[in-house]
Design an enzyme around this catalytic site. Structure first.
Site, PDB file in Angstrom:
ATOM      1  N   GLU A 195       0.823  -1.205   0.000  1.00  0.00           N
ATOM      2  CA  GLU A 195       0.000   0.000   0.000  1.00  0.00           C
ATOM      3  C   GLU A 195       0.860   1.260   0.000  1.00  0.00           C
ATOM      4  O   GLU A 195       0.601   2.212  -0.731  1.00  0.00           O
ATOM      5  CB  GLU A 195      -0.935   0.002   1.211  1.00  0.00           C
ATOM      6  CG  GLU A 195      -2.111  -0.947   1.095  1.00  0.00           C
ATOM      7  CD  GLU A 195      -3.221  -0.620   2.084  1.00  0.00           C
ATOM      8  OE1 GLU A 195      -3.240   0.518   2.595  1.00  0.00           O
ATOM      9  OE2 GLU A 195      -4.068  -1.492   2.329  1.00  0.00           O
ATOM     10  N   SER A 262       5.052 -20.307  -1.269  1.00  0.00           N
ATOM     11  CA  SER A 262       4.964 -21.747  -1.037  1.00  0.00           C
ATOM     12  C   SER A 262       4.399 -22.411  -2.272  1.00  0.00           C
ATOM     13  O   SER A 262       3.844 -21.753  -3.155  1.00  0.00           O
ATOM     14  CB  SER A 262       4.069 -22.101   0.167  1.00  0.00           C
ATOM     15  OG  SER A 262       4.559 -21.531   1.358  1.00  0.00           O
ATOM     16  N   ASP A 334      -5.753  -9.873   1.002  1.00  0.00           N
ATOM     17  CA  ASP A 334      -5.545  -8.478   1.408  1.00  0.00           C
ATOM     18  C   ASP A 334      -6.213  -8.279   2.769  1.00  0.00           C
ATOM     19  O   ASP A 334      -7.358  -7.852   2.866  1.00  0.00           O
ATOM     20  CB  ASP A 334      -6.141  -7.525   0.374  1.00  0.00           C
ATOM     21  CG  ASP A 334      -5.801  -6.067   0.681  1.00  0.00           C
ATOM     22  OD1 ASP A 334      -5.071  -5.821   1.657  1.00  0.00           O
ATOM     23  OD2 ASP A 334      -6.268  -5.181  -0.053  1.00  0.00           O
ATOM     24  N   ASP A 337      -5.094  -2.967   5.934  1.00  0.00           N
ATOM     25  CA  ASP A 337      -5.368  -1.653   5.351  1.00  0.00           C
ATOM     26  C   ASP A 337      -4.735  -0.589   6.236  1.00  0.00           C
ATOM     27  O   ASP A 337      -4.826  -0.658   7.474  1.00  0.00           O
ATOM     28  CB  ASP A 337      -6.881  -1.394   5.252  1.00  0.00           C
ATOM     29  CG  ASP A 337      -7.484  -1.928   3.961  1.00  0.00           C
ATOM     30  OD1 ASP A 337      -6.716  -2.369   3.084  1.00  0.00           O
ATOM     31  OD2 ASP A 337      -8.721  -1.912   3.838  1.00  0.00           O
TER      32      ASP A 337
END
Length: 822
Positions: A195, A262, A334, A337
């Protein structure tokens, strides 16, 4: 003269004798902490006799009457082999490293206190189910029982490192294990830095060029975003590189390039040659000595379970039981924030909310610093989460005056039931049962690949934030925290988490690639960990109608780079076989020789070949030249090759070839010019390091796996005893992934990859295999410190059997525990 010589000889001999004596004394004290695996103990905390049978590879197989006794014994086994590692993980989560290491870890401790992972772990103890609480308590009793044995039996303080750092070992408690699980979540999180970076770049690049350097994964629509300046006015563009908390190998904060990766893939019985499901998994983390993984087998009431544990956590995190196999890959959800919070100019103890000004939640925290005065910091939280300092990932560069930044992250909760899911997974009897247990996972969010005797599945397990469709940046950049539409609306129902059960193809896999193409806010993520390895995996899977354990192992160890195969023809299109042969000893001739070598290469990143080194140096130099003039010092943030950027530039997608023109020069450079210049630059650097003959260069000399001791590994002399270095194949984009360091004088060192590999075949479960990248013991004087490392380097495995008799055959020791008083 003879007299002087005689006395000099005596003095020299005496010094040698003293050094030998000192070495013997040092070895004696350091070796006191080597455990005897064949001891018997009468010990409090168990209900009946327990056996810890260590097989030939020093993998403990724990047999007890009750599950509590088994977890108790696992605590002893972990503490015997990895007590230093466990205490370091706990101190990191607590923000108490500076008590041992002084001011150099102060910034790490400050950040950890602001995240408050340990405080949240303490709160989370109360929300675990009864079975998990019992397991955590029994495990803690086992760890503490071994600490008592160290104190009472003069066992060398438990580990050699404690002779250098004499702090007392505090008693283990259930919250410590939960805190380590939260610490793993932190090490796998990269959305925060993404971000900040996107915001920084949006201030200096137009939208099209931002899509070049931070592109969406193929298959997704392009989402037009407002530039950051329109979201948060008052921020000045800057080109300084992103910074993060230092502390060497002790920092738990990853860069975006190292925030988890991974591989996992599975075949249903119909696609298996032997008629049973097959599962392969190799989770990737930063390399250390010892590795974070510790192999163990537990005989629970629900049956045997074996695989990879993390010292400090009483569970097999990856592995198999008699009925089920499970593997983990980073989901790239996600789940973070960053919010820009406006501070009340009339009262700096308040911040703006949708409902007006509100007081920060504040408290003081005292950090004890070795050889320095204690440091008191003020911790502040908003409704969105903890306030972070401007130095963390350079958040201050995108925070306007009169504002602070706060982080929302799913792991920042005191009602975290992830440990209950981890414990419960070991008792699951089927894929369906395991998927239901995944409802308890909060963080880290993982794609869990599952296989049982009947089928296979993949489930994203972890809390998915519920965002408002009107979110100003769709979670991709920091946004004002006082706008209601930007704030999280809770957590999405578990049913919204992506899942795939028994696909028609009979095969499923994940290499951190994009898994779903759903519109925001059900999108999962805009930033994914892989667009390259998945292409090679698809090729290998399609090559066979049915698969075997051996074909899955072959895929795990595959070192062919799809990226090299696709990019080299693009960047070298105008350079191959052009011009007359240049005179020997000239840069032109060196370039021709390098191109001749690359022309016959199949993209295999073998440690024994020169081609991977030439390719890596070339593509790295090329990317730096492409972005350096536009981004300046901010280009230092891009330490690894971004394949989609190179492809967009050389295919001129949306005018991306404009990156090839050096802005500061009067000449308009073409992409062919830049490719030629970058190759010459790379070859010059390689010649200075490895000699003038490209045919003799070797990728493995540069791409050494760095299993370094986080504390002792940088000390003179000692580093030669505690660090494990190995020549390795693979690179950033091969299935046998060996992530390069990316910066510094040795940018091609292999620093991040598969510390654990496992392949489980349910047609013949005892033919399953596994390996870790170092050894079971954390003691540098133990023969089990690095014994598995050479097998790992060569692509070999050790058997994974739940047969008790196989465990006992050629066992290196059997530890017998009997209840005190018996």
């Amino acid at each position: 003269m003879f007299l002087v010589f005689r006395w000099m000889l005596r003095l020299f001999t005496g010094m040698i004798a003293l050094c030998l004596l000192a070495g013997v004394i040092l070895y004696y004290f350091l070796s006191r902490s080597l455990p005897d695996y064949s001891e018997s103990f009468q010990i409090a905390g168990i209900s009946a006799p327990v056996e810890i049978v260590r097989n030939n590879d020093n993998v403990p197989h724990v047999f007890g009457r009750t599950d509590a006794d088994v977890f108790f014994a696992l605590g002893i086994a972990h503490a015997q082999d990895r007590l230093w590692q466990m205490t370091m993980l706990r101190r990191t989560a607590q923000g108490r490293l500076s008590e041992m290491f002084g001011s150099r870890t102060l910034k790490i401790d400050e950040l950890m206190r602001r995240y408050d992972l340990y405080g949240l772990a303490l709160d989370s103890v109360a929300v675990q189910d009864a079975a998990t609480t019992a397991a955590l308590e029994a495990y803690a009793r086992g760890v503490n029982a071994w600490i008592s044995q160290i104190n009472e039996g003069a066992r060398g303080r438990g580990a050699p490192e404690f002779f250098f750092f004499s702090n007392e070992i505090a008693a283990w408690q259930p919250a410590d294990s939960i805190a380590i699980l939260k610490l793993l979540a932190l090490q796998l999180s990269g959305q925060l830095e993404n971000e900040v970076l996107r915001a920084r770049l949006s201030l200096v690049l137009p939208e099209a060029r931002l899509r070049d350097i931070l592109p969406d994964a193929p298959g997704s629509g392009i989402t037009a975003l407002p530039d950051y300046a329109s979201l948060v006015p008052g921020v000045s563009p800057g080109l300084a590189p992103l910074k993060m908390a230092s502390g060497g190998g002790l920092s738990p904060f990853p860069t975006r390039e190292m925030a988890g990766a991974s591989n996992a893939w599975a075949a249903a019985p119909a696609r298996s040659a032997a008629g049973g499901s097959i599962l392969a998994n190799d989770p990737h983390l930063g390399f250390t000595a010892p590795t974070v993984w510790y192999l163990a087998r537990l005989e629970l009431a629900s049956g045997g379970v074996i695989g990879g544990t993390v010292p400090g956590i009483p569970a097999v995190l990856v592995g198999r039981s008699e009925a089920l196999g499970w593997g983990l890959t980073s989901s790239y959800l996600d789940d973070q924030d960053l919010f820009i919070e406006e501070v009340n100019p009339e009262n700096t103890e308040q911040y703006r909310t949708p409902d007006g000004w509100k007081d920060f939640v504040t408290r003081k925290s005292i950090i004890t610093v070795k050889d320095a005065a204690p440091v008191t910091i003020t911790l502040r939280w908003t409704e969105n989460g903890p306030v972070l300092p401007g130095t963390h990932y350079d958040i201050g560069s995108i925070t306007p005056p009169g504002h602070v930044a706060a982080l929302s992250w799913t792991a920042l909760t005191g009602a975290d039931t992830s440990m209950s899911a981890v414990i419960g997974m070991m008792g699951a009897g089927s894929v369906a049962e395991a998927m239901e247990i995944g409802r308890l996972v909060v963080a880290p969010a993982q794609n869990v690949t599952l296989a049982d005797t009947r089928g296979v599945a993949m489930q994203l397990m972890g809390a998915m934030p519920a965002r408002d469709p009107g979110h100003q940046s769709k979670g991709r950049m920091p946004v004002p925290g006082w706008i209601a539409e930007n704030r999280w609306q809770g957590i999405l129902p578990y049913e919204d988490n992506p899942r795939e059960m028994n696909p028609r193809s009979g095969l499923l896999g994940n290499t951190n690639n994009k898994t779903v193409d759903r519109p925001f806010p059900l999108h999962v993520s805009y930033d994914w960990g892989d667009t390259q390895r998945i292409q090679r995996w698809l090729t290998l899977m399609k090559a066979r109608e049915v698969h075997t354990r051996e074909s899955f192992i072959e895929a795990q160890l595959d070192t062919v780079s799809f990226t090299a195969r696709s990019l080299l023809p693009l960047i070298g299109a105008d350079l191959w076989f052009t011009g007359e042969a240049a005179p020997e000893g000239t840069p032109e001739r060196l370039r021709q020789r390098a191109l001749e070598i690359l022309a016959a290469w199949n993209g295999e990143m073998s440690e024994h070949l020169p081609e991977p080194l030439i390719y890596q140096a070339w593509i790295r130099a090329l990317q730096d030249r492409l972005i350096r003039d536009d981004l300046g010092p901010l280009a230092d943030t891009f330490t690894h090759v971004e394949p989609l950027l190179i492809e967009r530039v050389y295919r001129n997608v949306e005018g991306a070839s404009i990156w090839c023109d050096v802005v500061q020069s009067a000449v308009v450079e073409s992409c062919s010019d830049l490719a030629r210049i970058a190759l010459d630059e790379a070859l010059l650097t390689l010649s200075e390091t490895y000699g003038p003959n490209p045919e003799s260069w070797r990728w493995g000399d540069a791409h050494q796996a760095t299993h370094d001791h986080p504390v002792l590994g940088s000390l003179p002399v000692l580093r030669y005893f505690v660090n494990i270095r190995q020549s390795t194949s693979g690179d950033d984009h091969t299935l046998m992934r060996g992530k390069t360091r990316g910066d510094g004088p040795n940018p091609f060192l292999n620093v991040h990859g598969a510390g654990y590999r496992g392949v489980y075949d349910f047609a013949d479960p005892d033919s399953s295999v596994f390996i870790t990248s170092t050894g079971q013991s954390g003691h540098p004087l133990s023969r089990f410190y690095d014994d598995l490392g050479e097998l790992w380097r060569r692509g070999e495995y050790v058997p994974m059997s739940l047969d008790p008799e196989l465990a006992r055959a050629a066992a290196v020791g059997v530890t017998e525990l009997t209840p005190a008083g018996n």
